[in-house]
Design an enzyme around this catalytic site. Structure first.
Site, PDB file in Angstrom:
ATOM      1  N   ASP A  36       0.859  -1.173   0.000  1.00  0.00           N
ATOM      2  CA  ASP A  36       0.000   0.000   0.000  1.00  0.00           C
ATOM      3  C   ASP A  36       0.901   1.230   0.000  1.00  0.00           C
ATOM      4  OD1 ASP A  36      -2.474   1.543   0.447  1.00  0.00           O
ATOM      5  OD2 ASP A  36      -3.233  -0.349   1.260  1.00  0.00           O
ATOM      6  N   ASP A  40      -3.139   4.598  -2.405  1.00  0.00           N
ATOM      7  CA  ASP A  40      -4.232   5.129  -1.594  1.00  0.00           C
ATOM      8  C   ASP A  40      -4.661   6.517  -2.080  1.00  0.00           C
ATOM      9  OD1 ASP A  40      -5.646   4.572   1.037  1.00  0.00           O
ATOM     10  OD2 ASP A  40      -4.820   6.552   1.482  1.00  0.00           O
ATOM     11  N   GLU A  77      -6.271   3.839  -6.277  1.00  0.00           N
ATOM     12  CA  GLU A  77      -7.577   3.953  -5.629  1.00  0.00           C
ATOM     13  C   GLU A  77      -8.162   5.295  -6.067  1.00  0.00           C
ATOM     14  OE1 GLU A  77      -9.801   3.862  -1.291  1.00  0.00           O
ATOM     15  OE2 GLU A  77      -7.992   5.015  -1.597  1.00  0.00           O
ATOM     16  N   HIS A 107     -11.115  -3.570   2.754  1.00  0.00           N
ATOM     17  CA  HIS A 107     -11.073  -3.199   4.179  1.00  0.00           C
ATOM     18  C   HIS A 107     -11.923  -1.967   4.493  1.00  0.00           C
ATOM     19  CE1 HIS A 107      -8.380  -0.513   2.205  1.00  0.00           C
ATOM     20  NE2 HIS A 107      -8.298   0.231   3.291  1.00  0.00           N
ATOM     21  N   ASP A 108     -12.465  -1.319   3.464  1.00  0.00           N
ATOM     22  CA  ASP A 108     -13.326  -0.147   3.692  1.00  0.00           C
ATOM     23  C   ASP A 108     -14.798  -0.483   3.480  1.00  0.00           C
ATOM     24  OD1 ASP A 108     -11.142   1.534   4.142  1.00  0.00           O
ATOM     25  OD2 ASP A 108     -10.949   2.012   2.008  1.00  0.00           O
TER      26      ASP A 108
HETATM   27  C1  GLC Z   1      -8.294   4.960   1.603  1.00  0.00           C
HETATM   28  C2  GLC Z   1      -8.124   3.730   2.449  1.00  0.00           C
HETATM   29  C3  GLC Z   1      -8.835   3.938   3.758  1.00  0.00           C
HETATM   30  C4  GLC Z   1      -8.202   5.113   4.456  1.00  0.00           C
HETATM   31  C5  GLC Z   1      -8.176   6.358   3.545  1.00  0.00           C
HETATM   32  C6  GLC Z   1      -7.227   7.385   4.079  1.00  0.00           C
HETATM   33  O1  GLC Z   1      -9.598   5.187   1.244  1.00  0.00           O
HETATM   34  O2  GLC Z   1      -8.591   2.606   1.764  1.00  0.00           O
HETATM   35  O3  GLC Z   1      -8.795   2.804   4.579  1.00  0.00           O
HETATM   36  O4  GLC Z   1      -8.908   5.412   5.618  1.00  0.00           O
HETATM   37  O5  GLC Z   1      -7.741   6.069   2.253  1.00  0.00           O
HETATM   38  O6  GLC Z   1      -5.898   6.953   3.953  1.00  0.00           O
END
Ligand code: GLC
Ligand code: CA
Length: 556
Positions: free
Chosen positions: A101, A202, A258, A331-332
Site C-alpha cells: 500500500d 491510496d 484507488e 477493508h473499507d
Molecule cells: C483509503 C483507504 C482507507 C483510508 C483512507 C485514508 O480510502 O482505503 O482505509 O482510511 O484512504 O488513507
C-alpha cells in the site's frame, strides 16, 4: 480480432490482506507479519498470484496504518524489517508477488516531516504540508474532511491552519513542492529495490490540489466538498506521469490506483498505453444507495438493475481502452455476501459463490479480500463499544451526538456499512477466537466462527473456499476469461445477471440468479458446451434456482 496486450497482471488474481486482522503470531491480539508468513501455504492453496498488504509501516494507528509516521520502517505491532524480509522471501519462494500500500496523499502528524513542519512558519519542512491563514476567524475554506468535521485544523503555535482531507492526524502532503515529490519517489524506489512487486495507491486521485475555493455544499450538509479542487485534476495526472517516469517505468510492477471517479477518468489513469497506472479501483458499484446528506450511512439493499447498470457500463467503457480491477469487498467495505448476497444460513454459501462467479468471470483483475473466500459475514455489532473505526466513531459524534440522527437508525446503518464489518479477525478454525489469536483480539471475532472457518472449509470440497480456488484456477487456464470481450446479455431481466465473453472461437456464457427466487432463464437450454463451474450440482430446464450461477464454455 481482439488486440488485448498480454501481461502478467491481467492474468493474476490479487488477495488483499488486512494485516491487523489476518493472523496474530505472538498473542498480543493484533495480526502481524509473522502471522502472514505462517499462512502463506494457505494462500498458495487458494491459488492467488499476488498479495496486497494494507499498510504495514510505522504508524500511531489513528486510521489503522493509513497514517504513516515512517515510510521506511515496519509498525511495531506488526514486527520488524527482518520479519518483513522473511515474509517477502516466503512469498517469492512460493511464486507469488507482493504489492504494498502506498499512502502518500497524507502522512501521520507524527511523521518527522510534520513534527518539523509545525514548529514554525520558516521551518525548512513547512512547505512539505499545506498551511494557510484562516478567514474571518474560521478555516481557509468550507471543505469537510472524509472523516467528518472541517478539513482544516488550526495550529496554535503559528495561528495557521493545515489541510487534512482525512483525520486531523493525517495532514495532506504538499505535492506542489518538488522536494516532497522527490522524497516520495526515492522512498518508492527504495521499496522496489527491496524486491516488492507493485503498489496500491491510496486516494491517489487527490494528490493534485489545484485551488482552495469553497466547495459545493449540498442541502443540509455541514461542509462543502473538496472534490472539484482536489480530485482527478490535471495536476494529479501530471504528478502520476512524473512518478511513472521516475520510478514505475524502471520496474515490472502491478500498479493500482484507488481513484474511483467515472469510467472516462479511469481511462486516463489506466489506459492501455500505460502512461500512468496499470489499473484502477472504481467505486460506483460500492457507492450505490448513498444518502444525499448522510453519505454512506444508509441501509439501502443493492438491487440487481442498479448494480448491473454500473458494472456493465464500466466493463463496456473500459473495454479496448483501459484495465479495471474487480472487487466487491475490501477493508473499507462491509462483507460482500452480507451486502450484495444473502448471509442467512440457508443461502450464505450459494450466494457467496454466485457473487464470486459474477465478478471473477468479468474483464479485469479480480481482488479477493481476506475471508471473502470463506464467505465471511458482517458481525452485526450492536454496541458502540464494539466498533473501532475512526470514520464511524466520528460520524456517530457528528450525527447522533448532535441529535440529527436517531441512535438506533445509526446503529442499523453501521451494521450494514461500517468498515469494521470487514475488519473482524480472519476465521481460521474452531478454537478460541477463531484461531486468530491466543490473546484478546483488538476487535471482536464474529461469533459465527464455529460454522465459518478456514479449517472446516479446506476439508469440505463443497465450500466457498474450494469454489474460489476453482474460479482462480479457471482464470489461469481459460484465456477467454482474461482476454475475451465482454458482451452484456438479458439487460432488462429483473433477476438474472448474464453476459458472455468472447475470444477467437471461444465463447463463455455466464448467468447468475441474483435473487432468492427461482428465475426463468432459457440461455442454457439445448446449448452444447462444457460447464466450467456452477454452485448447483444439477440444473433445471428453463430456470435458474435461487442464487444459481452457471458458466459454460462454447466453441463456435
Ligand atoms: C483509503 C483507504 C482507507 C483510508 C483512507 C485514508 O480510502 O482505503 O482505509 O482510511 O484512504 O488513507
Ligand atoms: Ca501480534
Amino acid at each position: 480480432m481482439n488486440q488485448e496486450k498480454h501481461v502478467w497482471w491481467k492474468e493474476s488474481v490479487v488477495y488483499q490482506i488486512y494485516p491487523r486482522s489476518f493472523a496474530d503470531s505472538n498473542g498480543d491480539g493484533i495480526g502481524d507479519l509473522n502471522g502472514i508468513t505462517a499462512h502463506l501455504d494457505y494462500l498458495k492453496t487458494l491459488g492467488v498470484d499476488v498479495l496486497w498488504l494494507s499498510p504495514v509501516y510505522a504508524s500511531p494507528n489513528d486510521d489503522n496504518g493509513y497514517d504513516i509516521s515512517d515510510y521506511r520502517a515496519i509498525m511495531k505491532d506488526f514486527g520488524t524489517m527482518d520479519d518483513f524480509d522473511r515474509m517477502l522471501e516466503g512469498i517469492h519462494a512460493r511464486g507469488m508477488k507482493l504489492v504494498m500500500d502506498l499512502v502518500v496523499n497524507h502522512s501521520s502528524d507524527e511523521h518527522a516531516w510534520f513534527v518539523e513542519s509545525r514548529k514554525s512558519k520558516d521551518n525548512p519542512y513547512r512547505d512539505y504540508y499545506i498551511w494557510q491563514d484562516g478567514k474571518e476567524s474560521g478555516p481557509p475554506n468550507n471543505w469537510g474532511s472524509c472523516f467528518s468535521g472541517s478539513a482544516w485544523e488550526k495550529d496554535e503555535a503559528s495561528g495557521q491552519y493545515y489541510l487534512h482531507l482525512f483525520s486531523r492526524k493525517q495532514p495532506d502532503l504538499n505535492w506542489a513542492n518538488p522536494v516532497v515529490r522527490q522524497e516520495v519517489f526515492d522512498m518508492m524506489d527504495w521499496w522496489c529495490r527491496k524486491g516488492i512487486d507493485g503498489f496500491r495507491m491510496d486516494v491517489i486521485a487527490m494528490i493534485g490540489k489545484e485551488n482552495y475555493l469553497d466547495g459545493v455544499q449540498k442541502n443540509g450538509a455541514p461542509y462543502g466538498s473538496f472534490g472539484a479542487s482536489c480530485t482527478h485534476t490535471e495536476t494529479t495526472h501530471r504528478y502520476i506521469r512524473e512518478m511513472r517516469e521516475k520510478v514505475l517505468s524502471k520496474y515490472d510492477l502491478l500498479t493500482v490506483g484507488e481513484t474511483g471517479g467515472t469510467p472516462e477518468q479511469a481511462c486516463r489513469y489506466a489506459d492501455d498505453h500505460e502512461t500512468e497506472l496499470n489499473m484502477v479501483f472504481s467505486f460506483e458499484h460500492t457507492e450505490l444507495g448513498r444518502d444525499p446528506v448522510l453519505g454512506k450511512w444508509s441501509d439501502h439493499k443493492v438491487q440487481l438493475p442498479e448494480l448491473r447498470e454500473v458494472m456493465n457500463r464500466w466493463e463496456l467503457e473500459l473495454q479496448g481502452k483501459a484495465w479495471n480491477s474487480l472487487h466487491l469487498s475490501n477493508h473499507d467495505q462491509p462483507r460482500s455476501v452480507s451486502r450484495f448476497g444473502n448471509d442467512s444460513p440457508l443461502y450464505r454459501v450459494r450466494s457467496a459463490k454466485m457473487l464470486g462467479t459474477l465478478l471473477h468471470m468479468m474483464r479485469g483483475t479480480p481482488y479477493v479480500y481476506q475471508g471473502e473466500e470463506l464467505g465471511m459475514c458482517n458481525p452485526y455489532f450492536s454496541h458502540l463499544e464494539q466498533y473501532r473505526d475512526i470514520e464511524a466513531l466520528n460520524a456517530w459524534k457528528q450525527w447522533v451526538d448532535t441529535g440529527i440522527v436517531d441512535a438506533q437508525d445509526m446503529m442499523r446503518y453501521m451494521q450494514k456499512m461500517c468498515r469494521d464489518n470487514g475488519r473482524t479477525p480472519m476465521q481460521w478454525n474452531r478454537s478460541a477466537n477463531a484461531g486468530f489469536t491466543t490473546g484478546t483480539p483488538w476487535i471482536e471475532v464474529n461469533q459465527n466462527y464455529l460454522k465459518i472457518n478456514a479449517e472446516d472449509e479446506l476439508n469440505d470440497p463443497d465450500s466457498v473456499f474450494h469454489y474460489y480456488r476453482r474460479l482462480i484456477e479457471l482464470r489461469h487456464t481459460v484465456p477467454v476469461i482474461v482476454y475475451g470481450d465482454f458482451v452484456p446479455l438479458l439487460e432488462q431481466d429483473p433477476c438474472v445477471y448474464a453476459y458472455s465473453r468472447n475470444l477467437d472461437d471461444k465463447s463463455l456464457l455466464v448467468a447468475c440468479n441474483y435473487t432468492e427466487n427461482k428465475a426463468p432463464c432459457t440461455l442454457f437450454d439445448g446449448l452444447e458446451g462444457t460447464e466450467l463451474i456452477s454452485n448447483y450440482p444439477t440444473h433445471q430446464q428453463g430456470l435458474l434456482q435461487p442464487y444459481e450461477a452457471r458458466v459454460c464454455l462454447i466453441t463456435t
